[in-house]
Design an enzyme around this catalytic site. Sequence first.
Site, mmCIF file in Angstrom:
data_model
loop_
_atom_site.group_PDB
_atom_site.id
_atom_site.type_symbol
_atom_site.label_atom_id
_atom_site.label_comp_id
_atom_site.label_asym_id
_atom_site.label_seq_id
_atom_site.Cartn_x
_atom_site.Cartn_y
_atom_site.Cartn_z
ATOM 1 C CB SER A 1 -1.005 0.013 1.363
ATOM 2 O OG SER A 1 -1.605 1.280 1.251
ATOM 3 C CE1 TYR B 1 -3.741 -1.671 5.967
ATOM 4 C CE2 TYR B 1 -3.203 0.364 4.997
ATOM 5 C CZ TYR B 1 -3.477 -0.950 4.522
ATOM 6 O OH TYR B 1 -3.717 -1.326 3.581
#
Length: 251
Positions: free
Chosen positions: A144, A157
Amino acid sequence: MKDAFGLPQSLLVLGGTSEIGLATARRLIARRTRTVWLAGRPSPALEEAAGQLRGLGADVHTVAFDALDPTCHEAVLGKVFAEGDIDMVLLAFGLLGDQAHDEREPEAAVRVAQTNYTGAVSAGLVCARALQSQGHGSLVVMSSVAGERARRANFIYGSSKAGLDAFAQGLGDALHGTGVHVMVVRPGFVRTRMTAGLPEAPLATTPEAVATAVELGLRRRSETVWVPGALRVVMSALRHLPRGMFRRLPI
């Protein structure tokens, strides 16, 4: 074996209900893929996903897999590879978490880290060894852009994805020249169930767009894929901003 364009005939999706994983499976089935394994926690959703892919003409199997139980990864994934060569493994499982809640509840934060990093390291190493043993294949890792530089809004995250991204890059270097190709995919904000209800970030994308980028990356044997491509430039700039300036950005 892969075809002349680098596309797989057989596919293992780790995270068998992942919207990105399933969009990629659908796209590859429309091209060349004939055998698909969906690995995930047993659930009606997993069986429904398998049924939908069977409807597209693929031979689809499900296998019970839990990212949070690395002690079983070798046995579970070994059974899949024992059934025949796997041309591509797509590591697509992940957990976004809730930043505000997880800061207050460290156990929840650890669950995010264990899913996105520890579980991925375990499964990635098991699959990499199996791919190397068969002498060919691709390991595609869903990272990501959040891992490029941790933001206040989602640093739990983001830090887990940063670890995953670094691991996948290093694994790719370790496997260079073995016949195994590792490709790291860095999507931005993807419109999925996981991000439903969150404010949409600029350059937001879709599972189908990520799947298209994965196919192109496979054809090119890319090592890193950004989705959308413009994020490469954006994140390069953000990565080099002075910390004080970065901290004041509304992101």
